[in-house]
Design an enzyme around this catalytic site. Sequence first.
Site, PDB file in Angstrom:
ATOM      1  N   ARG A 107       0.835  -1.199   0.000  1.00  0.00           N
ATOM      2  CA  ARG A 107       0.000   0.000   0.000  1.00  0.00           C
ATOM      3  C   ARG A 107       0.872   1.252   0.000  1.00  0.00           C
ATOM      4  NH1 ARG A 107      -1.743   0.728   4.520  1.00  0.00           N
ATOM      5  NH2 ARG A 107      -1.272  -1.160   5.694  1.00  0.00           N
ATOM      6  N   TYR A 256      -1.369  -3.784  -7.251  1.00  0.00           N
ATOM      7  CA  TYR A 256      -1.160  -4.716  -6.157  1.00  0.00           C
ATOM      8  C   TYR A 256      -1.977  -4.411  -4.913  1.00  0.00           C
ATOM      9  CZ  TYR A 256       1.328  -7.681  -2.809  1.00  0.00           C
ATOM     10  OH  TYR A 256       1.629  -8.616  -1.862  1.00  0.00           O
ATOM     11  N   LYS A 265      -9.299  -2.487   1.404  1.00  0.00           N
ATOM     12  CA  LYS A 265      -9.162  -1.338   2.302  1.00  0.00           C
ATOM     13  C   LYS A 265      -9.943  -0.117   1.795  1.00  0.00           C
ATOM     14  CE  LYS A 265      -6.026  -3.693   4.654  1.00  0.00           C
ATOM     15  NZ  LYS A 265      -6.366  -4.423   5.890  1.00  0.00           N
ATOM     16  N   HIS A 285     -11.191  -2.240  11.132  1.00  0.00           N
ATOM     17  CA  HIS A 285     -10.061  -3.093  10.764  1.00  0.00           C
ATOM     18  C   HIS A 285      -9.900  -4.166  11.841  1.00  0.00           C
ATOM     19  CE1 HIS A 285      -5.484  -3.267   9.680  1.00  0.00           C
ATOM     20  NE2 HIS A 285      -6.177  -4.122   8.957  1.00  0.00           N
ATOM     21  N   SER A 307      -1.863  -4.042  10.466  1.00  0.00           N
ATOM     22  CA  SER A 307      -1.512  -5.065   9.483  1.00  0.00           C
ATOM     23  C   SER A 307      -0.203  -5.745   9.857  1.00  0.00           C
ATOM     24  CB  SER A 307      -1.384  -4.439   8.089  1.00  0.00           C
ATOM     25  OG  SER A 307      -2.615  -3.921   7.659  1.00  0.00           O
ATOM     26  N   CYS A 309       0.396  -7.838  12.239  1.00  0.00           N
ATOM     27  CA  CYS A 309       0.615  -7.977  13.683  1.00  0.00           C
ATOM     28  C   CYS A 309      -0.101  -9.192  14.260  1.00  0.00           C
ATOM     29  CB  CYS A 309       0.166  -6.719  14.411  1.00  0.00           C
ATOM     30  SG  CYS A 309       1.326  -5.340  14.288  1.00  0.00           S
ATOM     31  N   ASP A 332      -9.737  -9.855   8.996  1.00  0.00           N
ATOM     32  CA  ASP A 332      -9.206  -8.526   8.698  1.00  0.00           C
ATOM     33  C   ASP A 332     -10.196  -7.389   8.885  1.00  0.00           C
ATOM     34  OD1 ASP A 332      -7.016  -6.892   7.849  1.00  0.00           O
ATOM     35  OD2 ASP A 332      -7.934  -6.702   5.873  1.00  0.00           O
ATOM     36  N   ARG A 426       2.163 -12.147  -0.137  1.00  0.00           N
ATOM     37  CA  ARG A 426       0.805 -12.500   0.265  1.00  0.00           C
ATOM     38  C   ARG A 426       0.321 -13.820  -0.324  1.00  0.00           C
ATOM     39  NH1 ARG A 426      -1.870  -8.585   3.823  1.00  0.00           N
ATOM     40  NH2 ARG A 426      -0.394  -6.842   3.859  1.00  0.00           N
TER      41      ARG A 426
END
Length: 643
Positions: A107, A256, A265, A285, A307, A309, A332, A426
């Site tokens: 991102r 991406y 998101k 989130h 993200s 974590c 998520d 990912r």
Amino acid sequence: MPSFYLRAVGPCSRTVKRWVESQRVTCRRAHAIRALSEQVGRLPPAVREFVVQGAELCDPQNIHICDGTTAENDTILTVLQQEGMLKKLTKYDNCWLARTDPKDVARVESKTVIVTEKQRDTVPIPADGVKGQLGNWMSPPEFLRAKDERFPGCMKGRTMYVLPFSMGPVGSPLSKYGVQLTDSPYVVASMRIMTRMGTPVLDAVGNGDFVKCLHSVGQPLPLKAPLVNAWPCNPEKTLIAHVPDSREIISFGSGYGGNSLLGKKCFALRIASRIAKDEGWLAEHMLILGITNPAGRKRYIAAAFPSACGKTNLAMMRPSLPGWKVQCVGDDIAWMKFDSQGRLRAINPENGFFGVAPGTSAKTNPNALSTAESNTIFTNVAETSDGGVYWEGLDQPLPPGVTVTSWLGKSWKPGDKEPCAHPNSRFCTPAAQCPIMDDAWESPEGVPIDAIIFGGRRPEGVPLVYESYNWNHGVFVGASMRSEATAAAEHKGKVIMHDPFAMRPFFGYNFGHYLSHWLSLQHREGVKLPKIFHVNWFRKDSEGRFLWPGFGENSRVLDWIFRRVEGEECARPTPIGYLPAAGALNLQGLGGIDTEQLFSLPKGFWEKEVQDVGRYLSEQVTDDLPPQIMQELKGLENRVGSI
């Protein structure tokens, strides 16, 4: 060209221009649409208008309306393979590997903007001389100029795919719909996994209530320069813009992740959080899990972590405590709304997992590995010579004679300085394949949330778990979240960053107004508010070793949270909140846990924490900070003084 593509009669730009210019004769316009494709003509009017406008602007060679079928997906994957964007992984069933341009790997928060008439509708005005950290605002005129610089003709020579998709189960009162126009078949294949995508959605958006999503990789044909890894992108011109007033997302230049899978998101958090504010619910989130105790009693928990974590690991946990069971609803994002009985109910609006690969292993998350064994797109992981994948932390020995090619296409061996997989690599995999998906994960009414957990990576000072005193205090705990930076965005190094509610990169409107929205929920008549907790699996000792084993052992923390929700008196008050009472945390079978250090509250640390959080809130949120939050900060400061 595969047979399913819909070809325009003549150059698409001239055809669409005729459509636009023939508005005075509606039947002629409809005839022009049918000349392009009967399928376009059968689109709901609002969707058809959006497609027409997108085609006129971007000038694609072809248009394809996605139906979401397996046959269509097989053809898309074949196209991607022929274009060199995907490689089939022969070790698994229908799994694929993509390597991106190294300039397009995460991102790009610095190029992500919210477009509103007034800056303060998007972000608080920071204190003089302070750089704002709570989002990026762009004025409408500036946005229109940026759009006009990028989009005209950006799909020349390419196919424009029309993706109707649902965030949440089609027909659920908590679901929302979108239509994405994109020139990336990689996005099509990924969005089919991550959303409910296809023809059934078109029936649901017949009234025109949908989010408009326009995306281009920004590389019209013929190319002006060779691609890297056959991956089209335009990093110099990347822009991800959101127009919440008109429910629009416009993304350019990146192919991406959250930059291009606009249901993720962009829609599910930034646009949805604004919709949620307007309609009186929450778009967060957060993972959602169901946990059942040995007596068969079940509770649902939502948890917000930044993200990378450990959200996916927690959502798919295998509890170490005998008799306990965890099931996954989502890893998520949670959309939560109060029902008629005042219960906060949540759905996972996504249909798949877009999980971080490095660190995922049979030890940390065996369920994620099982989920990704088929029908998965891996991006920027390493490839093994026997047709498999590899990454840091996979913890599986390489078979004799098997070699590894890194995400950069270079030969790699264990011990090499450079990682074999990008830190933000990912796996994109269908949620339904997860062996522990909750029976109610697609329930239209959602699951009832009994507890909300905040957390992040804090190597020192923050205890394993504590409970907020009340709702206002819980909102303050969320607002005060801090964590080490991760690889999911372009930040570097392990600096401690403020990440309130794990939403700092994802707020769709002014954070101060967001806090007021959260605080207001307690004043609704008849609501049953969940308890709020904070966890920290990542505290270290003076030698840098983790004090808590984590992973399946985190079920011991969930056990305590579960009992607190049930009303058990197993906590003690401290300056920061309720900590487990002596002996309340089930540590049976665990040796060597230094609970004294794990739950210690160093006065110097917490005095500095109060100062840092106070400075952040006063400098970043300024006049928009609700007074209740400052009252909670002052209360914490007074209590810390007594340590």
